[in-house]
Design an enzyme around this catalytic site. Structure first.
Site, PDB file in Angstrom:
ATOM      1  N   TYR A   3      -4.302  -9.932  15.430  1.00 15.67           N
ATOM      2  CA  TYR A   3      -4.181  -8.766  14.565  1.00 15.67           C
ATOM      3  C   TYR A   3      -5.298  -7.762  14.849  1.00 15.67           C
ATOM      4  O   TYR A   3      -5.059  -6.574  15.076  1.00 15.67           O
ATOM      5  CB  TYR A   3      -4.218  -9.197  13.097  1.00 15.67           C
ATOM      6  CG  TYR A   3      -4.273  -8.032  12.129  1.00 15.67           C
ATOM      7  CD1 TYR A   3      -3.233  -7.112  12.071  1.00 15.67           C
ATOM      8  CD2 TYR A   3      -5.368  -7.850  11.278  1.00 15.67           C
ATOM      9  CE1 TYR A   3      -3.285  -6.035  11.189  1.00 15.67           C
ATOM     10  CE2 TYR A   3      -5.419  -6.788  10.404  1.00 15.67           C
ATOM     11  CZ  TYR A   3      -4.376  -5.886  10.360  1.00 15.67           C
ATOM     12  OH  TYR A   3      -4.428  -4.822   9.492  1.00 15.67           O
ATOM     13  N   GLY A  35      -7.834 -22.553 -12.983  1.00 12.86           N
ATOM     14  CA  GLY A  35      -8.827 -23.606 -13.179  1.00 12.86           C
ATOM     15  C   GLY A  35      -8.740 -24.697 -12.135  1.00 12.86           C
ATOM     16  O   GLY A  35      -9.575 -25.595 -12.084  1.00 12.86           O
ATOM     17  N   LYS A  36      -7.706 -24.638 -11.235  1.00  9.17           N
ATOM     18  CA  LYS A  36      -7.539 -25.630 -10.173  1.00  9.17           C
ATOM     19  C   LYS A  36      -8.133 -25.069  -8.883  1.00  9.17           C
ATOM     20  O   LYS A  36      -7.443 -24.869  -7.886  1.00  9.17           O
ATOM     21  CB  LYS A  36      -6.065 -25.956  -9.990  1.00  9.17           C
ATOM     22  CG  LYS A  36      -5.403 -26.508 -11.241  1.00  9.17           C
ATOM     23  CD  LYS A  36      -3.905 -26.667 -11.049  1.00  9.17           C
ATOM     24  CE  LYS A  36      -3.238 -27.165 -12.333  1.00  9.17           C
ATOM     25  NZ  LYS A  36      -1.760 -27.271 -12.173  1.00  9.17           N
ATOM     26  N   VAL A  86       0.831  -1.206   0.000  1.00 12.06           N
ATOM     27  CA  VAL A  86       0.000   0.000   0.000  1.00 12.06           C
ATOM     28  C   VAL A  86       0.863   1.253   0.000  1.00 12.06           C
ATOM     29  O   VAL A  86       0.600   2.209  -0.739  1.00 12.06           O
ATOM     30  CB  VAL A  86      -0.955  -0.002   1.211  1.00 12.06           C
ATOM     31  CG1 VAL A  86      -1.726   1.311   1.291  1.00 12.06           C
ATOM     32  CG2 VAL A  86      -1.933  -1.172   1.123  1.00 12.06           C
ATOM     33  N   HIS A 112      11.917  -0.496  -2.800  1.00 14.85           N
ATOM     34  CA  HIS A 112      12.347  -0.891  -4.143  1.00 14.85           C
ATOM     35  C   HIS A 112      12.308   0.282  -5.111  1.00 14.85           C
ATOM     36  O   HIS A 112      13.195   0.446  -5.951  1.00 14.85           O
ATOM     37  CB  HIS A 112      11.444  -2.010  -4.684  1.00 14.85           C
ATOM     38  CG  HIS A 112      11.646  -3.330  -4.025  1.00 14.85           C
ATOM     39  ND1 HIS A 112      12.782  -4.077  -4.191  1.00 14.85           N
ATOM     40  CD2 HIS A 112      10.844  -4.038  -3.183  1.00 14.85           C
ATOM     41  CE1 HIS A 112      12.684  -5.198  -3.494  1.00 14.85           C
ATOM     42  NE2 HIS A 112      11.512  -5.202  -2.875  1.00 14.85           N
ATOM     43  N   PHE A 113      11.269   1.098  -4.988  1.00 17.26           N
ATOM     44  CA  PHE A 113      11.018   2.129  -5.987  1.00 17.26           C
ATOM     45  C   PHE A 113      11.374   3.548  -5.530  1.00 17.26           C
ATOM     46  O   PHE A 113      11.579   4.423  -6.361  1.00 17.26           O
ATOM     47  CB  PHE A 113       9.545   2.089  -6.402  1.00 17.26           C
ATOM     48  CG  PHE A 113       9.145   0.802  -7.066  1.00 17.26           C
ATOM     49  CD1 PHE A 113       9.473   0.560  -8.391  1.00 17.26           C
ATOM     50  CD2 PHE A 113       8.460  -0.179  -6.367  1.00 17.26           C
ATOM     51  CE1 PHE A 113       9.112  -0.631  -9.008  1.00 17.26           C
ATOM     52  CE2 PHE A 113       8.098  -1.374  -6.969  1.00 17.26           C
ATOM     53  CZ  PHE A 113       8.423  -1.600  -8.299  1.00 17.26           C
TER      54      PHE A 113
END
Length: 331
Positions: free
Chosen positions: A132, A183-184, A14, A37-38
């Site tokens: 939490y 699809g699983k 976020v 990272h950015f």
């Protein structure tokens, strides 16, 4: 001059999107125990559990956005929830007081209401079912006590988001979307239980909206992108976005919970963490709807519909070519 804002714990999912959204409009500093990272150029090292690592960074700041939290289902020891979410909040407030900062935006959680409640609004009784949720509620209480000391001078905004999803996130919603897209996927229960969700592109815009509209006093908001989808409708959204038919397999709730308990035991034996657990099966089958009338009546307009947020996420994760492999782990 841009307003000076310090984001605490914004190197994650976020926070990174929030910096991207707000960087051009505010003078931002990101304080986090992890690098960004950015946005390494505006990130400084600090841990909310260590008062000495906070104090000097709050000098000259006008508003704090507190994002730092322990939030995964499987945090161990459980005392970490309280060390980070509760004592960490106290430490941030102490740093604010030492530097004369009067405004804070805090990201809490709808986990404070507990499971299977009937569309709770912000005044609903509190009944958290896990550490939490309990620690987030205790942090809110610390913040309200702080605000009550100088209610005419301080600004406190508490935002309680539902589960947040979006591009680059690796949490429960991503795992679910990945299973459906592959699809699983086996539906546990009838699939008629509704899930409130929030697209990251909308929640960060709301935080930015509140940064632009700081006012003295205390406000609390649930954040949900409406209308809610039930699990069968969510599968249909995936089918529509990816233009594919998803096989429909339904398992009884008891069978799903048994499988979850098996993975709990396997996790304890091996020491590994798995995407399936009894807590996650219980949360999957629960109806988690929350009233968000207040946030959508305050003047804020979400830039994306829930369907658009899901489509953007699905296209990024499962269709488009990626420039990098940077992801963020959450719930």
């Amino acid at each position: 001059m841009k307003e000076k804002v310090i984001f605490v714990g914004a190197s994650g999912f976020v926070g990174t999107r929030l910096i991207e959204t707000a960087n051009a409009e505010f003078d931002i500093k990101n304080l986090d125990k992890q690098g960004s990272h950015f946005y390494p150029d505006i990130t400084v090292n600090g841990d909310v559990r260590e008062q000495s690592s906070l104090d000097s960074h709050f000098l000259g700041q006008q508003t704090v956005v507190l994002l730092a939290a322990e939030h995964r289902d499987d945090v161990s020891p459980t005392s970490l929830y309280y060390d980070v979410n509760v004592q960490g909040t106290r430490n941030v407030l102490a740093a604010m007081d030492k530097n004369g900062v009067k405004n804070i935006i805090f990201t809490s959680s709808v986990a404070v209401y507990g499971l299977n409640k009937k569309n709770p609004d912000e005044n609903h009784p509190i009944d958290p079912f896990n550490h939490y949720g309990k620690s987030k509620w205790q942090a809110e209480e610390v913040l309200r006590a702080w605000h009550s000391e100088e209610p005419e001078e301080r600004s406190l905004t508490i935002i309680r988001p539902t589960v947040i999803f979006g591009e680059r996130n690796r949490g429960n919603v991503y795992n679910l979307l990945k299973q459906i897209a592959s699809g699983k996927f086996a539906m546990v229960g009838a699939g008629n239980n509704y899930k409130s969700m929030a697209y990251v592109g909308n929640i960060v815009e709301f935080i930015k909206y509140k940064l632009h509209n700081v006012e003295k006093g205390y406000q609390v908001y649930n954040y949900v992108d409406k209308p809610d989808l039930n699990m069968n409708q969510l599968v249909s959204e995936v089918e529509k976005s990816l233009s594919k038919k998803i096989p429909s397999v339904h398992l009884p709730y008891a069978v799903g919970m048994l499988g979850g308990f098996c993975f709990d035991i396997l996790s304890k034996v091996t020491g590994k963490k798995y995407s399936i657990s009894s807590v996650r099966v219980k949360k999957f089958c629960a109806t988690t709807q929350f009233d968000a009338s207040k946030v959508h009546a305050c003047g804020f307009v979400a830039p994306y519909t829930l369907s658009q947020g899901l489509d953007r996420t699905l296209q990024y994760e499962f269709v488009s070519a990626k420039k990098d492999n940077i992801t963020f782990v959450s719930e």
